[in-house]
Design a protein around this motif. Structure first.
Motif, short mmCIF file in Angstrom:
data_model
loop_
_atom_site.label_atom_id
_atom_site.label_comp_id
_atom_site.label_asym_id
_atom_site.label_seq_id
_atom_site.Cartn_x
_atom_site.Cartn_y
_atom_site.Cartn_z
N LEU A 129 31.64 -109.58 -18.49
CA LEU A 129 30.72 -109.75 -19.60
C LEU A 129 31.30 -108.99 -20.78
N LEU A 130 31.82 -109.69 -21.76
CA LEU A 130 32.46 -109.05 -22.90
C LEU A 130 31.40 -108.36 -23.75
N THR A 131 31.65 -107.09 -24.07
CA THR A 131 30.67 -106.26 -24.76
C THR A 131 31.32 -105.51 -25.91
N VAL A 132 30.63 -105.49 -27.06
CA VAL A 132 31.12 -104.82 -28.26
C VAL A 132 30.07 -103.81 -28.72
N VAL A 133 30.52 -102.64 -29.10
CA VAL A 133 29.62 -101.59 -29.59
C VAL A 133 29.69 -101.58 -31.11
N ASP A 134 28.54 -101.81 -31.76
CA ASP A 134 28.49 -101.92 -33.22
C ASP A 134 27.87 -100.70 -33.89
N HIS A 135 27.98 -99.53 -33.26
CA HIS A 135 27.48 -98.31 -33.88
C HIS A 135 28.42 -97.17 -33.52
N ASP A 136 28.22 -96.01 -34.12
CA ASP A 136 29.16 -94.90 -33.98
C ASP A 136 28.67 -93.76 -33.09
N ASP A 137 27.59 -93.95 -32.35
CA ASP A 137 27.03 -92.91 -31.50
C ASP A 137 27.61 -93.09 -30.09
N GLU A 138 28.63 -92.30 -29.76
CA GLU A 138 29.30 -92.50 -28.47
C GLU A 138 28.39 -92.19 -27.29
N ALA A 139 27.59 -91.15 -27.40
CA ALA A 139 26.68 -90.82 -26.30
C ALA A 139 25.72 -91.97 -26.03
N LEU A 140 25.20 -92.57 -27.11
CA LEU A 140 24.32 -93.72 -26.94
C LEU A 140 25.08 -94.90 -26.35
N ALA A 141 26.31 -95.09 -26.77
CA ALA A 141 27.12 -96.19 -26.23
C ALA A 141 27.29 -96.04 -24.72
N VAL A 142 27.58 -94.84 -24.27
CA VAL A 142 27.71 -94.60 -22.83
C VAL A 142 26.40 -94.94 -22.12
N GLU A 143 25.29 -94.51 -22.70
CA GLU A 143 23.98 -94.77 -22.10
C GLU A 143 23.71 -96.28 -22.03
N GLN A 144 23.99 -97.00 -23.12
CA GLN A 144 23.74 -98.44 -23.16
C GLN A 144 24.62 -99.19 -22.16
N VAL A 145 25.90 -98.85 -22.16
CA VAL A 145 26.83 -99.55 -21.28
C VAL A 145 26.51 -99.25 -19.82
N ALA A 146 26.15 -98.01 -19.52
CA ALA A 146 25.77 -97.66 -18.15
C ALA A 146 24.54 -98.45 -17.71
N ALA A 147 23.60 -98.66 -18.64
CA ALA A 147 22.42 -99.46 -18.31
C ALA A 147 22.79 -100.91 -18.03
N LEU A 148 23.75 -101.42 -18.79
CA LEU A 148 24.21 -102.79 -18.57
C LEU A 148 24.94 -102.90 -17.24
N VAL A 149 25.76 -101.89 -16.92
CA VAL A 149 26.45 -101.85 -15.63
C VAL A 149 25.43 -101.83 -14.49
N GLU A 150 24.41 -101.01 -14.64
CA GLU A 150 23.38 -100.91 -13.61
C GLU A 150 22.64 -102.24 -13.45
N HIS A 151 22.38 -102.91 -14.58
CA HIS A 151 21.69 -104.21 -14.52
C HIS A 151 22.50 -105.22 -13.72
N LEU A 152 23.81 -105.11 -13.77
CA LEU A 152 24.69 -106.07 -13.09
C LEU A 152 25.11 -105.60 -11.69
N ARG A 153 24.64 -104.44 -11.28
CA ARG A 153 25.04 -103.91 -9.98
C ARG A 153 24.67 -104.90 -8.87
N GLY A 154 25.59 -105.10 -7.95
CA GLY A 154 25.36 -106.03 -6.86
C GLY A 154 25.85 -107.44 -7.15
N THR A 155 26.27 -107.70 -8.39
CA THR A 155 26.85 -109.00 -8.74
C THR A 155 28.37 -108.83 -8.81
N GLY A 156 29.06 -109.91 -9.05
CA GLY A 156 30.51 -109.86 -9.20
C GLY A 156 30.96 -109.71 -10.62
N THR A 157 30.04 -109.47 -11.54
CA THR A 157 30.36 -109.42 -12.96
C THR A 157 30.50 -107.98 -13.43
#
Length: 249
Positions: free
Chosen positions: A88-116
């Motif tokens: 799943l191609l993902t782009v971060v459009d803001h400059d808050d790295e801590a928030l980016a980690v939080e958002q991406v981790a949430a997306l990873v968790e949402h996809l946990r158990g899938t092959g994506t």
């Protein structure tokens, strides 16, 4: 042998399911799709994948602004997983790295158990400007990165830097005029790309730094090439890519 995919960006004049059909007709084993309405478009993509036997390399694109994941982000992730996309191609459009980690981790968790897997792309005009930025966030969040030689070059990254297979999921293949064709890097990336081997990027050095089995997505967003029929364009890009892989250009 490398897997080669037709990126959605190379044939944006086609509907997502037609991208799959086009890729099959042009001799690709994989395709990528850009879904603007995943609930409406995904079923036809699934039908095309089943008919052609192609694999789905990636689904585009989650764009993360400041704030939590949205229902649209989750719907796109769900479509990618249902279709069996590898990334799943993902782009971060803001400059808050801590928030980016939080958002991406949430997306990873949402996809946990899938092959994506979530794949972050660095671009000089986004929040993750350099390759190191994307890799740092990816490692912290349990995601991977996508390497694009145009974006790496314009950001001043070394195209020959070795790729860590634990964090680099796949790469794009494209080319560009060199020196830069203008100051607007976003415009260049979306309208002025060149077929592999027809520009000034050191693609041999780039490919030499990638794992031998890393998948490649051929992405050439070009206003000039929009004058050609999509299947002819896709076939020409496939031939240009093979020329680069074979060292002929």
């Amino acid at each position: 042998m490398r897997e080669v995919s037709l990126s959605a960006g190379s044939v944006l004049d086609l509907a997502p399911h037609d991208v799959v059909e086009c890729a099959a007709d042009a001799g690709y084993g994989w395709a990528g799709v850009r879904l603007s309405n995943p609930r409406r478009e995904a079923p036809a993509v699934g039908t095309a994948l089943a008919r052609t036997g192609l694999g789905l390399l990636d689904v585009e694109v989650v764009r993360l602004a400041a704030g939590p994941l949205s229902d649209d982000h989750r719907a796109l992730a769900d479509a990618a997983a249902t279709l069996g996309a590898r990334f799943l191609l993902t782009v971060v459009d803001h400059d808050d790295e801590a928030l980016a980690v939080e958002q991406v981790a949430a997306l990873v968790e949402h996809l946990r158990g899938t092959g994506t897997r979530v794949a972050l792309e660095s671009m000089a005009f986004t929040g993750l400007r350099r390759r190191a930025d994307a890799e740092r966030v990816a490692r912290a969040a349990g995601a991977q990165v996508l390497l694009d030689p145009l974006h790496l070059h314009r950001a001043g990254d070394d195209l020959g830097a070795p790729a860590d297979p634990d964090v680099v999921g796949y790469a794009q293949l494209t080319d560009a005029a060199d020196p830069p064709s203008g100051a607007d890097l976003a415009h260049e990336a979306r309208h002025l790309r060149l077929p592999p081997g027809e520009g000034g990027l050191d693609l041999a050095r780039f490919l030499g730094a990638l794992p031998a089995d890393l998948p490649l997505a051929v992405e050439v967003q070009s206003d000039e090439l929009l004058d050609t029929e999509p299947r002819e364009r896709a076939a020409a890009l496939r031939a240009a890519t093979q020329g680069v892989l074979d060292g002929r250009s």
